[in-house]
Motif scaffolding. Structure first.
Motif, short mmCIF file in Angstrom:
data_model
loop_
_atom_site.label_atom_id
_atom_site.label_comp_id
_atom_site.label_asym_id
_atom_site.label_seq_id
_atom_site.Cartn_x
_atom_site.Cartn_y
_atom_site.Cartn_z
N ILE A 95 -14.51 7.04 -11.52
CA ILE A 95 -14.12 6.66 -12.91
C ILE A 95 -12.75 6.02 -12.79
O ILE A 95 -11.53 6.49 -12.25
CB ILE A 95 -13.74 7.93 -13.77
CG1 ILE A 95 -15.17 8.68 -13.99
CG2 ILE A 95 -13.20 7.46 -15.12
CD1 ILE A 95 -15.14 9.80 -14.75
N MET A 96 -12.48 4.74 -13.29
CA MET A 96 -11.54 4.15 -13.61
C MET A 96 -10.92 4.28 -14.96
O MET A 96 -11.48 3.99 -15.91
CB MET A 96 -11.51 2.50 -13.45
CG MET A 96 -10.05 1.78 -13.91
SD MET A 96 -8.76 2.14 -13.06
CE MET A 96 -8.90 1.26 -11.47
N ALA A 117 -9.19 7.37 -10.83
CA ALA A 117 -8.00 6.39 -10.84
C ALA A 117 -7.60 6.42 -12.19
O ALA A 117 -8.23 6.01 -13.04
CB ALA A 117 -8.47 5.21 -9.86
N ILE A 118 -6.20 6.65 -12.39
CA ILE A 118 -5.57 6.27 -13.50
C ILE A 118 -4.67 5.26 -13.47
O ILE A 118 -3.84 5.00 -12.62
CB ILE A 118 -4.73 7.61 -13.96
CG1 ILE A 118 -5.62 8.97 -13.85
CG2 ILE A 118 -4.11 7.63 -15.35
CD1 ILE A 118 -4.93 10.28 -14.16
N VAL A 134 -7.24 10.12 -7.48
CA VAL A 134 -7.04 9.44 -6.10
C VAL A 134 -5.97 8.38 -6.28
O VAL A 134 -5.60 7.70 -5.42
CB VAL A 134 -8.31 8.92 -5.68
CG1 VAL A 134 -9.38 10.18 -5.23
CG2 VAL A 134 -9.12 8.12 -6.61
N LEU A 135 -5.74 8.45 -7.66
CA LEU A 135 -4.75 6.93 -7.81
C LEU A 135 -3.98 7.44 -9.06
O LEU A 135 -4.74 7.45 -10.27
CB LEU A 135 -5.10 5.82 -7.69
CG LEU A 135 -4.18 4.48 -7.79
CD1 LEU A 135 -3.42 4.23 -6.85
CD2 LEU A 135 -5.42 3.31 -8.18
N THR A 136 -2.72 7.09 -9.24
CA THR A 136 -2.03 6.93 -10.60
C THR A 136 -1.16 5.71 -10.30
O THR A 136 -0.22 5.77 -9.48
CB THR A 136 -1.11 8.20 -10.86
OG1 THR A 136 -0.30 8.61 -9.62
CG2 THR A 136 -2.06 9.40 -11.01
N GLU A 137 -1.24 4.71 -11.11
CA GLU A 137 -0.62 3.41 -11.02
C GLU A 137 -0.14 3.14 -12.47
O GLU A 137 -0.95 2.81 -13.38
CB GLU A 137 -1.28 2.43 -10.30
CG GLU A 137 -0.91 1.44 -9.78
CD GLU A 137 0.14 1.34 -8.54
OE1 GLU A 137 0.94 0.56 -8.29
OE2 GLU A 137 0.07 2.51 -8.09
#
Length: 386
Positions: free
Chosen positions: A218-219, A164-165, A192-195
């Motif tokens: 991983i965050m 996740a980013i 799985v995420l870009t925010e």
């Protein structure tokens, strides 16, 4: 007559003013941890330079300006240093957004820039055609090259797969986000995420909720020191289960390592006081003697190296002529706390100092920053949360 003329020349030389270096750094605001660390590095270097004879036979002068990590404040500060204080050279630079804003006046006044921070590629674009721009800090793509290498080992050893980013919405976080996602995917990770988030807002509730639903291993977050504690707090409150939290702020909050929320958070640094090379040990000893403590912020030794190398180049040039000083600074080949400093071309600028190979990775373990990668610097194994 000849005697009188010669005397006049000698008087003119002896009356010449000291060399002035303007240093523009964030002494207040969001980047002040980096800025204050840098100021200490400059002060240590200045004391050593002047003890050794100064620059061009006189004590070097440093004039500070506070940009507060705000372009609107930075531009008039820069113009004041150049036009009112009449500095001969400019040094400093931490914020990418600030540095982009300064590119216009820097070109207008043809200012010599020895810059220690501002890693975002829009800064590289802005100064690509400026022949007096020396960049010491690695560009963001060098940073990411080092991060990707570390994450690949986590994929191999820990089974890390999903990332996740979270990235701040300014140039530092946003520039190159698409290429970052592509590079992770190419390396076999699932993004799985870009925010994005607004740095300094402290509002990470919705972002962490989305991450919890996406179940990352991983965050990976890109922001500033003011974002570290609010993000860690929200992750704890929402009980987000992660293998690793990895952040890339230029500096971390003062005392963050003592907070239980910092446990096992990992990050990137150009240097730590435990770095074993001779120059690092000498810097730590000198810093401790002057300030009665030890810093873990790499902007302190980076500023130290910045001013020392610039002063040495001016002395070798024998004048403040920008072309002569640039030619001498370009020849720099000197050991530093980070390894050997040389300048070569980056993708777009003529004079780039440190690159990907200078980075190391650490975790906050037992109230300190413990190097965990690469193996040549590692003191502890990586603590994986899953």
């Amino acid at each position: 007559m000849k005697t009188l003329l010669l005397t006049g020349v000698l008087l003119a030389v002896s009356g010449a003013g000291a060399v002035k270096v303007g240093v523009l750094i964030p002494l207040s605001g969001a980047g002040s941890v980096s800025g204050q660390a840098a100021k200490n590095g400059y002060e240590l270097a200045l004391a050593e330079i002047n003890k050794a004879g100064g620059v061009l036979g006189k004590p070097l002068e440093v004039v500070y300006g506070d940009d507060a990590s705000a372009p609107a404040k930075a531009v008039p500060e820069f113009v004041k240093l150049v036009t009112v204080d009449k500095v001969d050279f400019m040094a400093g630079g931490v914020s990418s957004a600030v540095s982009v804003a300064l590119s216009g006046p820097a070109k207008q006044y043809n200012t010599f820039m020895a810059w220690i921070g501002a890693a975002a590629t829009p800064v590289e674009d802005a100064f690509a055609d400026h022949k007096y721009f020396f960049h010491y800090h690695p560009w963001s793509y060098y940073n990411f090259e080092a991060i990707l290498d570390f994450f690949k080992t986590l994929k191999d050893k820990q089974g890390a797969k999903n990332i996740a980013i979270a990235y701040e919405d300014g140039p530092f976080g946003s520039a190159g986000i698409d290429s970052t996602v592509d590079a992770f995917k190419k390396a076999g990770f699932n993004v799985v995420l870009t925010e994005k988030f607004k740095t300094g807002s402290g509002n990470f509730g919705p972002l962490v909720s989305k991450a919890k639903a996406a179940k990352p291993d991983i965050m990976y977050w890109v922001g500033y020191d003011t974002d570290a504690l609010p993000l860690a707090t929200e992750i704890k409150q929402q009980n987000l289960k992660l293998g690793l939290i990895y952040g890339t702020p230029p500096s971390w909050p003062v005392g963050f390592e003592k907070n239980p929320l910092a446990n096992d958070i990992a990050g990137l640094s150009l240097w730590l006081p435990t770095s074993p090379n001779k120059e690092s040990r000498a810097f730590v000893d000198a810093y401790k003697k002057k300030f009665s403590n030890v810093t873990e912020e790499y902007f302190a030794p980076l500023a130290y190296v910045n001013l020392k190398s610039l002063a040495a180049a001016i002395n070798r040039a024998g004048s403040t002529d920008k072309d002569k000083v640039a030619a001498e600074l370009a020849k720099t080949n000197t050991p530093t706390p980070f390894g050997t400093l040389t300048f070569s071309k980056s993708l777009k600028t003529q004079y780039q100092g440190f690159k990907a190979g200078n980075w190391l990775h650490f975790q906050f373990l037992n109230d300190t920053r413990a190097p965990v990668y690469p193996a040549s610097f590692s003191q502890k194994p990586v603590v994986w949360g899953k």
